[in-house]
Write an enzyme that holds these catalytic residues in place. Sequence first.
Site, short mmCIF file in Angstrom:
data_model
loop_
_atom_site.label_atom_id
_atom_site.label_comp_id
_atom_site.label_asym_id
_atom_site.label_seq_id
_atom_site.Cartn_x
_atom_site.Cartn_y
_atom_site.Cartn_z
N HIS A 90 41.10 19.94 96.25
CA HIS A 90 39.79 19.65 96.84
C HIS A 90 39.41 20.89 97.62
CE1 HIS A 90 36.57 17.87 99.10
NE2 HIS A 90 36.76 16.66 98.60
N HIS A 169 -6.02 39.44 71.35
CA HIS A 169 -5.51 39.01 70.02
C HIS A 169 -4.95 40.20 69.25
CE1 HIS A 169 -7.61 35.22 70.76
NE2 HIS A 169 -8.58 35.99 71.24
N SER A 293 19.00 56.12 68.68
CA SER A 293 19.55 55.38 67.56
C SER A 293 20.83 56.06 67.10
CB SER A 293 18.52 55.38 66.43
OG SER A 293 19.15 55.20 65.18
O1 LIG Z 1 33.76 14.38 101.55
C1 LIG Z 1 34.04 14.07 100.39
O2 LIG Z 1 34.88 14.68 99.76
C2 LIG Z 1 33.27 12.94 99.81
C3 LIG Z 1 33.68 12.58 98.38
N1 LIG Z 1 33.07 13.40 97.37
C4 LIG Z 1 33.23 14.72 97.17
N2 LIG Z 1 32.35 15.53 97.78
C5 LIG Z 1 32.45 16.87 97.61
N3 LIG Z 1 33.40 17.48 96.86
C6 LIG Z 1 34.29 16.68 96.23
C7 LIG Z 1 34.23 15.29 96.35
N4 LIG Z 1 35.21 14.78 95.59
C8 LIG Z 1 35.89 15.82 95.04
N5 LIG Z 1 35.32 16.99 95.42
C9 LIG Z 1 35.74 18.35 95.10
O3 LIG Z 1 34.69 19.08 94.50
C10 LIG Z 1 35.23 20.09 93.62
C11 LIG Z 1 34.59 19.93 92.27
O4 LIG Z 1 34.98 20.99 91.46
P1 LIG Z 1 33.93 21.78 90.56
O5 LIG Z 1 33.55 20.86 89.43
O6 LIG Z 1 34.69 22.99 90.11
O7 LIG Z 1 32.77 22.12 91.44
C12 LIG Z 1 36.72 19.88 93.57
O8 LIG Z 1 37.35 20.76 94.45
C13 LIG Z 1 36.82 18.44 94.06
O9 LIG Z 1 38.06 18.10 94.65
C14 LIG Z 1 33.32 11.11 98.11
O10 LIG Z 1 34.16 10.48 97.50
O11 LIG Z 1 32.26 10.62 98.45
#
Ligand SMILES: O=C(O)C[C@H](Nc1ncnc2c1ncn2[C@@H]1O[C@H](COP(=O)(O)O)[C@@H](O)[C@H]1O)C(=O)O
Length: 459
Positions: A90, A169, A293
């Site tokens: 993440h 044209h 060329s």
């Molecule tokens: O605060 C949160 O995290 C909230 C959570 N949702 C998420 N919000 C933001 N990022 C998240 C979310 N979920 C995953 N990831 C992480 O996003 C990354 C996605 O990878 P990529 O497709 O390469 O952009 C990749 O690093 C993912 O791990 C929710 O469940 O609502």
Amino acid sequence: MTSLPPQPLSPLDGRYRSAVGELGEHLSEAGLNRARVHVEVEWLIAQTDRGFFGSSPLSTDQKASLRKVVADFGQADIDELATLEATTRHDVKAVEYYVRRRLSDLGLDAIAELTHFACTSEDINNLSYAITVRDAVRDVWLPKYRLVIDTLAALAVEHRDAAMLSRTHGQPATPSTMGKELAVFVYRLSRIAAQVEASEYLGKFSGATGTFSAHVVAAPDVAWPEVSREFVESLGLTWNPLTTQIESHDWQAELYGRISHANRVLHNLATDIWTYISLGAFRQIPAAGATGSSTMPHKVNPIRFENAEANLELSSAVLDSLAATLVTSRLQRDLTDSSAQRNIGVGFGHSLLALDNIQRGLGEIDLDLSVLAADLDANWEVLGEAIQTVIRAEVVAGRSTIADPYALLKELTRGKRVGAAELAAFVDGLEIGDEAKQRLLALTPTTYTGIASALVDRL
Ligand SMILES: O=C(O)C[C@H](Nc1ncnc2c1ncn2[C@@H]1O[C@H](COP(=O)(O)O)[C@@H](O)[C@H]1O)C(=O)O
């Protein structure tokens, strides 16, 4: 065959790196991560400044040390974040752990739990994207775009009196001047520059579903929307008060629409200059040592404008796609924006590369006045419009009884080559007032340019 060492897949990171590398400062993954650290650090400072949960404001030195983490962000930090993310899977959580480590390095473990406090990842992400896109536009894209406009404006002034045959044209039409035709592009591009400069960069900072739920349950008495607004504005952004989990990305759709529009006007410019070169109106200045060329030694090809054409199309394809996808997110969020936004730099990169090529291309062309003059001299029939318009005025003024001036001139000129002598004889025989006749006899395709030259002053 042995495998190649790791290679960039995008030409923006390969052969064109020197032209677009500056964008990486803002729109690369490292640029995004540095901005995320910046937002997390500023949120820590904002909370402690407000004494949240009995915390004390950080000293000037402590704040400076934290901000130095952002200022000194470099390869070691990029690597450390990659290692952390390999475990967290993440990206924003990895940033949080990274910031906690830096707090520990500075002896600030006591406020570690304020890192990413009450934040959802998007609270950090949306502010980081708004900051990096804003800086990329203001520091890199707009200056280059402005340079092209300024170069074009200087050419418009230089060639304001350079009479040339117009082509509507693709066919000979009422003459203009090269300066006025370039000024049209300057005017169009300048309007878009003003629109891009006026763009808003919105930010939200309101928790997992935009309701401040975690905030309120942790500290019911804090005016959270006000804290949110102040924090977003402290980063130089416009506060978005009402969202789902994600910032709605409407500002991005608006901005990318404007850049894409600029791309299309630049594309029109590139193909017009290409056509003027093809007609011989502009000569290309051959670069010493360069080859046109691989087989035809005489050639100088308009490669700058052709490269720009291709890259403007690619840029608009990416930016249009981003503008379309970013404004939709299922219910309170889906993650498509995360994956899509990683390509913002690709969209801007192709546009910046095109600007670089147009800028160079404009410096490598020379107006050939003799070609313009010859073109005008070979097309006296374009004065047919002038003659029939003057006859109409003479009829209304009671100085002529010619029945159908348009039909008369059509009969003389349509689809025909009519030279100076034939037109002069024709005008001489017209039943019109003497003053009007002298005016028409004095007219040539070169002088039939109206106020084209003066219109350049409208810039
Ligand atoms: O605060 C949160 O995290 C909230 C959570 N949702 C998420 N919000 C933001 N990022 C998240 C979310 N979920 C995953 N990831 C992480 O996003 C990354 C996605 O990878 P990529 O497709 O390469 O952009 C990749 O690093 C993912 O791990 C929710 O469940 O609502």
